[in-house]
Design a protein around this motif. Structure first.
Motif: not given
Length: 328
Positions: A50-72
């Motif tokens: 299960f470790q790699p399945l969780v590890a894959v989404v960590i950077p994805v969620l981080a990027y989407l969270g910060f990126f959404s702050l730049t959306r109007e």
């Protein structure tokens, strides 16, 4: 991480999309740490699947969270959501089908990809983070840098594990993981020592704003700059340019961009983007009342390039959609 996620989830100032993604990032980090502890300290080996399945989404969620702050409107583009889902499905398929050959390679590749995307966010101007008030911009950039450092540590960890696993087998890998897990704990501990006081200062600052009703002292220079800005916007209708930036306006006014941002925030009580959108919506209202132009053409004439942004801002300021406003 769980405490930070709970605190973040309760912050109404952060848009829902950013909260969901960043809370998911923190929870995924916590789950990853728990799984690692179960494996190393309790000898529960099956969690390794299960470790790699969780590890894959960590950077994805981080990027989407910060990126959404730049959306109007803080919402993620549909195309981006589809691409992200496809990428995760492909990564999971590669992990499950070619286990264990592809595990570390997939995790490292996905993390590097999103690390590079997040690094580009550091190059954005303060006003590009449309949903972050000026007093919180320093905290945001610090959080972004810390997240980049954490993802870099993850890449280093997975890379070392991959190399040591190929050369020396599982025994040294587990010892290496034990050492790196201690390094990760130290990293998080130091981060909390730095980040917690900053967060508390931000909370105290917000409390002071609520008590005083004014986040910062408004000066005569602020009023004068905003008057010049209003004259420029109303007289020359610069807001109709959908590529208008605070830097360009600053050059027209002969002042640094940051002074323009601070003046709109302190005097008008809104960030630069919403300040400009106020002119755009008022112009759109006039066209809706006085002309028979299609709504899409009015949107473009007013300086908007996105229909969703136009509709969101119009509803925020008038309580109606453009079509409803025209009917009434």
């Amino acid at each position: 991480m769980i405490i930070a996620a709970v605190a973040l989830a309760q912050s109404p100032r952060i848009p829902l999309t950013a909260r969901v993604c960043l809370c998911g990032f923190l929870v995924a980090l916590a789950v990853s740490g728990i799984l690692l502890g179960m494996r190393l300290s309790l000898g529960i080996d099956w969690v390794v699947h299960f470790q790699p399945l969780v590890a894959v989404v960590i950077p994805v969620l981080a990027y989407l969270g910060f990126f959404s702050l730049t959306r109007e409107n803080a919402a993620l583009p549909t195309a981006m959501i589809i691409r992200t889902i496809l990428l995760i499905v492909i990564a999971y398929s590669a992990i499950l089908i070619w286990w264990p050959i592809s595990v570390d390679l997939v995790v490292v590749s996905v993390t590097i990809f999103y690390l590079s995307r997040m690094a580009l966010l550091l190059r954005l101007q303060d006003d590009d983070f449309m949903h972050v008030p000026p007093h919180a911009l320093k905290l945001l950039r610090t959080a972004l840098i810390i997240t980049l450092a954490l993802l870099s540590l993850m890449i280093m960890t997975d890379g070392l594990v991959m190399v040591v696993g190929m050369v020396a087998g599982n025994g040294p890998v587990l010892r290496l993981l034990s050492g790196i897990s201690g390094l990760s704990v130290a990293f998080v501990f130091v981060t909390m020592l730095i980040g917690l006081p900053m967060a508390l200062r931000g909370a105290v600052g917000r409390h002071s704003e609520a008590v005083s009703g004014s986040p910062e002292m408004v000066t005569a220079a602020d009023h004068e700059l905003l008057a010049r800005l209003d004259e420029l916007m109303s007289g020359q209708q610069l807001y109709r340019d959908n590529n208008l930036t605070v830097a360009r306006l600053g050059r027209r006014l002969g002042v640094p961009a940051r002074e323009v941002t601070h003046a709109t925030n302190r005097v008008a009580g809104s960030n630069f983007s919403r300040f400009v959108n106020g002119y755009r919506i008022r112009h759109a209202q006039q066209l809706l009342r006085e002309t028979d132009l299609p709504v899409t053409e009015i949107m473009l004439e007013s300086g908007f390039s996105s229909k969703s942004s136009f509709n969101t801002e119009f509803r925020r300021l008038t309580g109606q959609t453009p079509s409803q406003y025209r009917k009434t």
